[in-house]
Design a protein around this motif. Structure first.
Motif, PDB file in Angstrom:
ATOM      1  N   UNK A 113       1.546  47.398 -14.702  1.00 21.33           N
ATOM      2  CA  UNK A 113       1.339  47.831 -13.321  1.00 21.33           C
ATOM      3  C   UNK A 113       0.610  49.164 -13.355  1.00 21.33           C
ATOM      4  N   UNK A 114      -0.181  49.440 -12.320  1.00 21.41           N
ATOM      5  CA  UNK A 114      -0.940  50.695 -12.295  1.00 21.41           C
ATOM      6  C   UNK A 114      -1.113  51.180 -10.866  1.00 21.41           C
ATOM      7  N   UNK A 115      -1.240  52.504 -10.759  1.00 24.07           N
ATOM      8  CA  UNK A 115      -1.515  53.131  -9.466  1.00 24.07           C
ATOM      9  C   UNK A 115      -2.536  54.236  -9.683  1.00 24.07           C
ATOM     10  N   UNK A 116      -3.594  54.243  -8.876  1.00 23.65           N
ATOM     11  CA  UNK A 116      -4.638  55.259  -8.962  1.00 23.65           C
ATOM     12  C   UNK A 116      -4.429  56.254  -7.829  1.00 23.65           C
ATOM     13  N   UNK A 117      -4.160  57.508  -8.183  1.00 21.12           N
ATOM     14  CA  UNK A 117      -4.024  58.575  -7.196  1.00 21.12           C
ATOM     15  C   UNK A 117      -5.388  59.239  -7.056  1.00 21.12           C
ATOM     16  N   UNK A 118      -6.199  58.744  -6.133  1.00 24.72           N
ATOM     17  CA  UNK A 118      -7.608  59.135  -6.041  1.00 24.72           C
ATOM     18  C   UNK A 118      -7.834  60.610  -5.763  1.00 24.72           C
ATOM     19  N   UNK A 119      -8.870  61.164  -6.364  1.00 29.00           N
ATOM     20  CA  UNK A 119      -9.282  62.546  -6.109  1.00 29.00           C
ATOM     21  C   UNK A 119      -9.739  62.733  -4.667  1.00 29.00           C
ATOM     22  N   UNK A 120     -10.507  61.767  -4.179  1.00 30.53           N
ATOM     23  CA  UNK A 120     -11.084  61.859  -2.844  1.00 30.53           C
ATOM     24  C   UNK A 120     -10.222  61.114  -1.821  1.00 30.53           C
TER      25      UNK A 120
END
Length: 337
Positions: free
Chosen positions: A173-180
């Motif tokens: 499982x993965x989660x991307x905490x976006x910069x923008x």
């Protein structure tokens, strides 16, 4: 080759980062490993640029690369350990450019904790769906199945990932905490392998596409399914991907990739693949790729191998976005350490 050797070959072909790493330090529960590759890649007839294969202007396009990775683990307790990993890649320019500092790429940089629960890591790393795309990403030119949306791709910044292996089940499982703003993403995937060597994979990814200027873009999602089979020296795999690259502007995609590897037991392996990927925008279909590939690979030993790959490009020059479509022939010599 035995099943274990085929599995290692498949992982290495898919871009494994530690198959040949050397242990350079080990004391008091802490280990440090260094690995990488020096790979010459020469493309003849056609060259791969921006997802298209166009005619080589001169005799050969140099696509060589050098990778260096450093990884370590440390024991915290009987049931908990920490780990970290970094890998960078240096490319080259053509002989006419005469530049030594072209195309440096940071591939991976992450740290994490591992225990009986599995592993949790933070940093630049693969998203959950990549383990499915790797099922068919085992030849020279395969690998497009992970590239449709950011939330399902490899080497993504700001990624929090979970990985667990439960007997025959591999869960990620993965989660991307976006910069923008509005660029977060998520994904989940699983592969279940039967004792007979037949594996089934399924993954789902989704995320927001951020802003262009002051205009908020839509969201994207991808469903990827895969199947593979290992029998002694034979490996077969296929993956299928479909989804929306932007649901607001009605942009869709589809992709299929089939691959086979056969090891003859004397260092020589024969690899074949077929790939077809399409983008669709408001009902207009653009062929992104359509090719057959045949590769012969010879391993002199576990550290150095040579390969010759020929790609038959099925795109027509009249296809949308496929002007100057060419076949290509690639010769490679790779030293892994």
């Amino acid at each position: 080759m035995k099943k274990t050797l085929i599995a290692l070959a498949v992982v290495a072909a898919a871009g494994s980062t530690g198959a040949h790493a050397a242990n350079v330090y080990s004391a008091d529960g802490t280990e440090l490993n260094v690995g990488g590759r020096a790979e010459f890649r020469g493309d003849f007839i056609g060259k791969s640029e921006n997802g298209r294969i166009t005619e080589v202007d001169g005799t050969m396009k140099n696509s060589s690369r050098f990778r260096l990775n450093v990884g370590g683990t440390t024991q915290i307790s009987d049931t908990l350990s920490g780990f970290g990993f970094y890998e960078g890649e240096q490319g080259v320019t053509s002989s006419a450019d005469n530049s030594a500092d072209k195309d440096f790429k940071q591939r991976y940089m992450y740290a994490g904790l591992q225990g009986d629960f599995g592993a949790v890591s933070f940093g630049r790393q693969d998203t959950a769906a990549v383990q499915i795309s790797q099922m068919s990403d085992v030849t020279t030119f395969t690998g497009a199945q992970k590239e449709f949306i950011n939330a399902g791709n490899e080497q993504i910044n700001n990624t929090i990932a979970y990985s667990g292996n439960f007997d025959a089940l591999s869960l990620k499982a993965s989660y991307i905490a976006g910069d923008d703003k509005n660029t977060d993403g998520y994904g989940i995937s699983a592969i279940y392998t039967l004792p007979m060597g037949l594996g089934f994979g399924l993954g789902y990814s989704g995320g927001d596409n951020g802003y262009i200027g002051n205009v908020k873009q839509g969201s994207s999602d991808a469903l990827i399914a895969g199947i593979n089979y290992t029998l002694d020296s034979l490996y077969l795999a296929g993956t299928y991907t479909t989804g929306d690259s932007d649901n607001k502007s009605n942009e869709e995609f589809d992709g299929v990739e089939l691959a086979a590897v056969y090891g003859f037991g004397n260092g020589f392996a024969l690899k074949g693949a077929y790939q077809k990927t399409d983008n669709k925008n408001s009902g207009v279909t653009t062929e992104k790729s359509d090719f057959f590939e045949l590769t012969g690979d010879y391993a002199f030993n576990k550290n150095i191998n040579a390969y010759l790959a020929y790609l038959v490009n099925n795109l027509k020059e009249s296809s949308v976005g496929a002007k100057d479509a060419e076949d290509t022939l690639r010769f490679g010599l790779k030293y892994s350490f």
